[in-house]
Design a protein around this motif. Structure first.
Motif, mmCIF file in Angstrom:
data_model
loop_
_atom_site.group_PDB
_atom_site.id
_atom_site.type_symbol
_atom_site.label_atom_id
_atom_site.label_comp_id
_atom_site.label_asym_id
_atom_site.label_seq_id
_atom_site.Cartn_x
_atom_site.Cartn_y
_atom_site.Cartn_z
ATOM 1 N N GLY A 78 -19.636 -44.222 7.172
ATOM 2 C CA GLY A 78 -18.670 -44.880 6.204
ATOM 3 C C GLY A 78 -17.947 -43.642 5.438
ATOM 4 O O GLY A 78 -16.837 -43.768 4.930
ATOM 5 N N MET A 79 -18.618 -42.475 5.416
ATOM 6 C CA MET A 79 -18.185 -41.235 4.702
ATOM 7 C C MET A 79 -17.096 -40.693 5.559
ATOM 8 O O MET A 79 -16.047 -40.376 5.080
ATOM 9 N N TYR A 102 -19.948 -45.130 -5.337
ATOM 10 C CA TYR A 102 -20.887 -44.536 -4.278
ATOM 11 C C TYR A 102 -21.089 -43.075 -4.525
ATOM 12 O O TYR A 102 -19.883 -42.464 -4.410
ATOM 13 N N GLU A 145 -14.856 -49.807 -6.197
ATOM 14 C CA GLU A 145 -15.791 -50.681 -5.521
ATOM 15 C C GLU A 145 -16.201 -52.019 -6.477
ATOM 16 O O GLU A 145 -16.027 -51.713 -7.812
ATOM 17 N N ASN A 149 -21.810 -49.976 -6.978
ATOM 18 C CA ASN A 149 -23.118 -49.337 -6.731
ATOM 19 C C ASN A 149 -23.581 -48.526 -7.862
ATOM 20 O O ASN A 149 -22.668 -47.554 -8.415
ATOM 21 N N THR A 198 -22.804 -49.222 8.361
ATOM 22 C CA THR A 198 -24.150 -48.973 8.360
ATOM 23 C C THR A 198 -25.080 -50.222 7.570
ATOM 24 O O THR A 198 -26.345 -50.508 8.079
ATOM 25 N N LYS A 199 -24.040 -50.704 6.712
ATOM 26 C CA LYS A 199 -24.967 -51.716 5.660
ATOM 27 C C LYS A 199 -25.013 -52.946 6.434
ATOM 28 O O LYS A 199 -25.424 -53.530 7.354
ATOM 29 N N ALA A 209 -22.183 -46.171 10.901
ATOM 30 C CA ALA A 209 -21.002 -46.292 11.098
ATOM 31 C C ALA A 209 -19.903 -46.608 10.097
ATOM 32 O O ALA A 209 -20.444 -47.144 8.695
#
Ligand SMILES: *Cc1c(COP(=O)(O)O)cnc(C)c1O
Length: 385
Positions: A78-79, A102, A145, A149, A198-199, A209
């Protein structure tokens, strides 16, 4: 052209469906770095796997279709997706980010991009008038977002995108918490969507990813160039795993979010809980806005225990739910944002935005909800001083 107007079907058949050569129902893992050329300047359209790989291309076509974009891009994390998108900006440009962004996004802006002359400011993106007033000539994008988060702060995405359009700047949305199954930011006016796949998209806590999608052809060309130039691409095997994960996103999220609502109600009615943050509760900040822009409240819940409960003992008291970084997998996970996901944010800033030391974040899994509630209840009892 999409095969269906329903996302449940597109999740399974979108992008490139199967293999036209063999009839395999799944796109094969093209585990190759390069492709044989039959003569100078004569190739199959595939030259080198940093630039393009058929398994990755199937994933990229799929996410583009799911987010209603013109092109998708897959990255090693993601980063890596976020950093590649941020690389579209220039020295002197400024990005306005939401205050609960994040932790890693904050860190890469503060410790990497700032050194290269790309500035950022942290703003409360729920205050639209104030946000509008903050757009100075150097501001080139909003990065938001929703829900953010870890306080699940809801931002009105179409209102933010409208402000951006008025000023001729871009709206970038990190859609990790919602996924295209629950919310499609490009349809709400955003220009670029990024994901930590990834989540929820991966969904099984077995890969790292990232994805990016845009609905603007010019941005798509620049992203394709930058993805290849920087080279933080996703490998063929992980691309395959991610396609496989995405197929069940709909059924998983139906269960995740059904469980989450039950658990939010349980926490809300618990004597031990001081505050519950969940956008699916009518008492939550931004409930109406979230309802307008997303299918439901998602499956992330944060809550604060009352002062006479010890959070350390709460974490020790859990048996089913694991204490771990990350979220969005089939298994329920908890984390302590102040010391884990948001530790890279200085304490003064953390306290100011409400990420207190007593805050607990729960990623609700798809186990039987009764078991999750039993485990939470036992840990709460164990935490009582
Ligand atoms: C995890 C996460 C990221 C970073 O993704 P990685 O895959 O860990 O690099 C970005 N944004 C959000 C909202 C996240 O939860």
């Amino acid at each position: 052209m999409s095969i269906s107007k329903f996302i449940e079907t597109t999740l399974i058949h979108g992008g490139i469906d199967g293999d036209s050569v063999t009839g395999a129902v799944n796109v094969p893992i093209y585990q190759t770095s390069t492709y044989k050329q039959s003569g100078l300047g004569e190739n199959t359209g595939w030259e080198y796997s940093r630039t393009g790989n058929p398994t990755r291309a199937a994933l990229e076509a799929l996410i583009a279709e799911l987010e209603n974009g013109v092109a998708g891009f897959a990255f090693a994390s993601g980063m890596a997706a976020t950093s590649t998108v941020l690389s579209l900006f220039h020295q002197g440009d400024r990005i306005l980010i939401s205050s609960n962004v994040y932790g890693g996004t904050f860190r890469v802006l503060d410790k990497v991009f700032k050194n290269l002359g790309i500035q950022y400011s942290i703003e409360d993106t729920t205050d639209l008038e104030a946000l509008d007033a903050k757009v100075t000539p150097d501001v080139k994008a909003f990065f938001v977002e929703s829900p953010a988060n870890p306080l699940l702060t809801v931002t009105d995405l179409s209102a933010v995108a409208q402000i951006a359009k008025k000023h001729g700047i871009l709206t970038i949305v990190d859609n990790t918490f919602m996924t295209p199954y629950l919310q499609r930011p490009l349809d709400l006016g955003a220009d670029i969507v990024v994901h930590s796949a990834t989540k929820y998209l991966g969904g099984h806590s077995d890969l790292v990813a990232g994805l990016a999608v845009t609905n603007n052809k010019e941005i798509a060309d620049r992203l394709a160039f930058t993805q290849n130039a920087i080279g933080s691409v996703l490998g063929p095997f992980d691309s395959f795993l991610l396609i496989r994960g995405i197929k069940t996103l709909g059924v998983r999220l139906d269960r995740h979010t059904e469980n989450a609502l039950r658990i939010a109600h349980f926490l809300e009615s618990s004597e031990a809980v001081k505050k519950v943050y969940y956008p699916g509760l009518p008492t939550a900040q931004g409930y109406e806005i979230n309802k307008k822009q997303a299918k439901n409240g998602g499956a992330m819940i944060s809550f604060e225990l009352k002062e006479n409960y010890d959070v350390r003992k709460f974490f020790k008291g859990l048996r089913l739910i694991s204490l771990a970084e990350s979220l969005g997998g089939v298994e329920s996970l908890v984390c302590h944002p102040a010391s884990m996901t948001h530790a890279s944010i200085p304490k003064e800033i953390r306290e100011k935005v409400g990420i207190t030391d007593g805050l607990i974040r729960l990623s609700v899994g798809i186990e039987k909800v009764d078991d999750i509630i039993l485990d939470l209840n036992a840990a709460i009892q164990a935490a009582q001083e």
